[in-house]
Enzyme design. Structure first.
Site, PDB file in Angstrom:
ATOM      1  N   GLU A 116     -24.437 -13.494 -12.843  1.00 46.57           N
ATOM      2  CA  GLU A 116     -24.708 -14.624 -13.747  1.00 46.57           C
ATOM      3  C   GLU A 116     -23.616 -14.778 -14.807  1.00 46.57           C
ATOM      4  O   GLU A 116     -23.641 -15.707 -15.601  1.00 46.57           O
ATOM      5  CB  GLU A 116     -26.062 -14.434 -14.439  1.00 46.57           C
ATOM      6  CG  GLU A 116     -27.248 -14.913 -13.622  1.00 46.57           C
ATOM      7  CD  GLU A 116     -27.124 -16.356 -13.179  1.00 46.57           C
ATOM      8  OE1 GLU A 116     -26.832 -17.220 -14.021  1.00 46.57           O
ATOM      9  OE2 GLU A 116     -27.303 -16.603 -11.973  1.00 46.57           O
ATOM     10  N   ARG A 154       4.976 -16.896 -11.629  1.00 45.48           N
ATOM     11  CA  ARG A 154       6.087 -17.699 -11.095  1.00 45.48           C
ATOM     12  C   ARG A 154       6.919 -18.339 -12.211  1.00 45.48           C
ATOM     13  O   ARG A 154       8.046 -18.761 -11.970  1.00 45.48           O
ATOM     14  CB  ARG A 154       5.613 -18.733 -10.080  1.00 45.48           C
ATOM     15  CG  ARG A 154       4.862 -19.887 -10.640  1.00 45.48           C
ATOM     16  CD  ARG A 154       4.221 -20.707  -9.541  1.00 45.48           C
ATOM     17  NE  ARG A 154       5.175 -21.543  -8.801  1.00 45.48           N
ATOM     18  CZ  ARG A 154       5.740 -22.642  -9.273  1.00 45.48           C
ATOM     19  NH1 ARG A 154       5.500 -23.027 -10.504  1.00 45.48           N
ATOM     20  NH2 ARG A 154       6.560 -23.367  -8.534  1.00 45.48           N
ATOM     21  N   ASP A 169       8.991 -28.981 -11.022  1.00 44.21           N
ATOM     22  CA  ASP A 169       7.677 -28.960 -10.384  1.00 44.21           C
ATOM     23  C   ASP A 169       6.773 -30.025 -10.958  1.00 44.21           C
ATOM     24  O   ASP A 169       6.919 -30.430 -12.104  1.00 44.21           O
ATOM     25  CB  ASP A 169       6.979 -27.621 -10.645  1.00 44.21           C
ATOM     26  CG  ASP A 169       7.471 -26.542  -9.713  1.00 44.21           C
ATOM     27  OD1 ASP A 169       7.913 -26.886  -8.622  1.00 44.21           O
ATOM     28  OD2 ASP A 169       7.402 -25.372 -10.107  1.00 44.21           O
TER      29      ASP A 169
HETATM   30  N1  SAH Z   1     -23.998 -18.550 -14.792  1.00 42.42           N
HETATM   31  C1  SAH Z   1     -22.647 -18.898 -15.131  1.00 42.42           C
HETATM   32  C2  SAH Z   1     -21.743 -18.864 -13.915  1.00 42.42           C
HETATM   33  C3  SAH Z   1     -21.508 -17.468 -13.410  1.00 42.42           C
HETATM   34  S1  SAH Z   1     -20.390 -17.449 -12.077  1.00 42.42           S
HETATM   35  C4  SAH Z   1     -22.609 -20.287 -15.722  1.00 42.42           C
HETATM   36  O1  SAH Z   1     -23.441 -21.108 -15.338  1.00 42.42           O
HETATM   37  O2  SAH Z   1     -21.723 -20.576 -16.538  1.00 42.42           O
HETATM   38  C5  SAH Z   1     -19.873 -15.774 -12.134  1.00 42.42           C
HETATM   39  C6  SAH Z   1     -18.481 -15.526 -12.690  1.00 42.42           C
HETATM   40  O3  SAH Z   1     -17.542 -16.190 -11.866  1.00 42.42           O
HETATM   41  C7  SAH Z   1     -18.224 -16.048 -14.088  1.00 42.42           C
HETATM   42  O4  SAH Z   1     -18.614 -15.115 -15.061  1.00 42.42           O
HETATM   43  C8  SAH Z   1     -16.726 -16.272 -14.080  1.00 42.42           C
HETATM   44  O5  SAH Z   1     -16.033 -15.076 -14.393  1.00 42.42           O
HETATM   45  C9  SAH Z   1     -16.440 -16.619 -12.635  1.00 42.42           C
HETATM   46  N2  SAH Z   1     -16.266 -18.054 -12.387  1.00 42.42           N
HETATM   47  C10 SAH Z   1     -17.077 -18.852 -11.659  1.00 42.42           C
HETATM   48  N3  SAH Z   1     -16.615 -20.104 -11.608  1.00 42.42           N
HETATM   49  C11 SAH Z   1     -15.475 -20.137 -12.317  1.00 42.42           C
HETATM   50  C12 SAH Z   1     -14.517 -21.149 -12.647  1.00 42.42           C
HETATM   51  N4  SAH Z   1     -14.667 -22.413 -12.242  1.00 42.42           N
HETATM   52  N5  SAH Z   1     -13.455 -20.810 -13.397  1.00 42.42           N
HETATM   53  C13 SAH Z   1     -13.297 -19.545 -13.846  1.00 42.42           C
HETATM   54  N6  SAH Z   1     -14.163 -18.539 -13.574  1.00 42.42           N
HETATM   55  C14 SAH Z   1     -15.244 -18.824 -12.820  1.00 42.42           C
END
Ligand code: SAH
Length: 246
Positions: A116, A154, A169
């Site tokens: 989560e 990069r 780029d």
């Molecule tokens: N319950 C959270 C989502 C958890 S997803 C909410 O609703 O905000 C689990 C983990 O995946 C997050 O803690 C994050 O580290 C990563 N994650 C998921 N989607 C992401 C995104 N779009 N960008 C960056 N990190 C992401």
């Protein structure tokens, strides 16, 4: 640059950061990546790193103490320019300007959430910024961390090798990049634009700039509105728009 990635799944990083440009940059010592298993920083005997959310509901939340301990163990202690970034879909969306900023630090500490996500006190009291790779939810911060590292490494001087490197780029100049062609000059009847074969550097430069402006206008007018344009750019754009309406 040194990068410490804090994760529960260090094994996910094998591969993507070993090959090609990133692999070479690491071999050359431009970037040193260390994978830190958050589990190793749990004080509990069973190395527990997550727990049920207060207030109920599904899913597990990553506990704050192992994450704080892991960050504190890798910090350079004020001896370097350091940034702690939490991967989170709630963060500000990663753009080239943000990547450039990150590339200016000597030490990045990247925290990957899972399940989560992480206890809110991590966000409140430990991290400098939250980074999102887009408006969708992934299972963990590991892939976003790889995206961030690839984009940052990069940009490190020497990583790309080529003379003009990252300067032309897409996004670097505020515009999308011009199209590229390589041999053969004719493939299945489709020809490379004649100007690129002309050897006329000034004509090529102008053509590329016009193409960059044209595609940015067509595909990403939002970028064009923010881009810094020269007098020449404005003239080229007027020509493009004239052709469009003609
Ligand atoms: N319950 C959270 C989502 C958890 S997803 C909410 O609703 O905000 C689990 C983990 O995946 C997050 O803690 C994050 O580290 C990563 N994650 C998921 N989607 C992401 C995104 N779009 N960008 C960056 N990190 C992401």
């Amino acid at each position: 640059m040194r990068i410490d990635v804090l994760t529960l799944f260090p094994e996910m990083f094998a591969g993507p950061l070993d090959a090609s440009i990133i692999g070479r940059a690491r071999d050359q010592g431009l970037a040193e990546i260390r994978l830190v298993n958050i589990r190793d920083h749990s004080a509990e005997r069973q190395r527990i790193v997550d727990d049920y959310p207060y207030g109920g509901g599904g899913g597990m939340v990553m506990k704050p103490d192992p994450i704080f301990a892991a960050v504190e163990a890798v910090r350079c202690g004020g001896g370097c320019r350091e940034r702690v970034a939490l991967m989170s879909p709630q963060g500000s969306r990663l753009e080239q300007s943000g990547v450039s900023e990150l590339a200016g630090y000597e030490h990045l500490i990247i925290i990957c959430g899972h399940y989560e996500g992480v206890d809110e006190r991590v966000r409140e009291h430990l991290v400098d910024e939250e980074v999102s790779v887009g408006d969708y939810v992934l299972t963990g911060g590991e892939l976003p961390a790889m995206v961030v590292m690839d984009a940052v490494i990069r940009l490190l001087p020497g990583a790309l090798g080529a003379e003009n490197g990252a300067a032309t780029d897409s996004f670097a100049s505020g515009l999308l990049e011009h199209p590229n062609y390589t041999r053969p000059a004719e493939f299945r009847g489709w020809r490379v634009p004649q100007v690129l074969l002309s050897g006329n550097h000034e004509a090529i430069r102008l053509w590329r700039r016009e193409q960059a402006l044209r595609r940015t206008l067509e595909r990403r007018p939002d970028l064009l509105a923010r881009a810094e344009l020269s007098e020449e750019d404005r003239e080229l754009l007027a020509k493009i728009k004239g052709n469009h309406s003609a």
